[in-house]
Design a protein around this motif. Sequence first.
Motif: not given
Lengths: 77, 89
Positions: A62-64, B33-41, B51-54
Amino acid sequence: MEGKKQAVIQAVQNETALTNVQELMNSSTERCYKACVTNPGASLTGNEQKCLSSCFDKYLEAFTIVSKAYGTRLRSE
Amino acid sequence: MSDASLKLDAATQKELQAFIAQETAQRKVNESIHQFTKMCWDKCISNVTSGRLAPAESSCLTNCVGRFLDASLHLVNDVESKRQQINAA
């Protein structure tokens, strides 16, 4: 002079990289703990450990993806 | 840095200043990028053990970033309009 300059550059870059990794670890641990350990016991179960590892792999992916999306956007504006 | 007397000539200082400015900008990008990753996760990922991202999760993450930036621009434009309205009055 060149040696001192390189030393400063290297030190600053190392700091940036270290901060980046620490942030990644903190964020992923927080979210994966929340998702995987809903009922904390006396120790981590096998399932909890598997969940944490899967979750971490997924978080890295996700980070990537987010990095790419943001990078692309920055370059186009 | 173990060298306490980090005396540098003007040219080197200038180079380093440019480098530091660039590195500072890079750190801001990293932080975003860290802020967006948390929010979008939180918005996009419900199953952490799969496992992998769908593909759906991947596009959700990409859209999440894009729409947040669009939303940000939208609001900046709103604020600018209001500012102009106030100045015109």
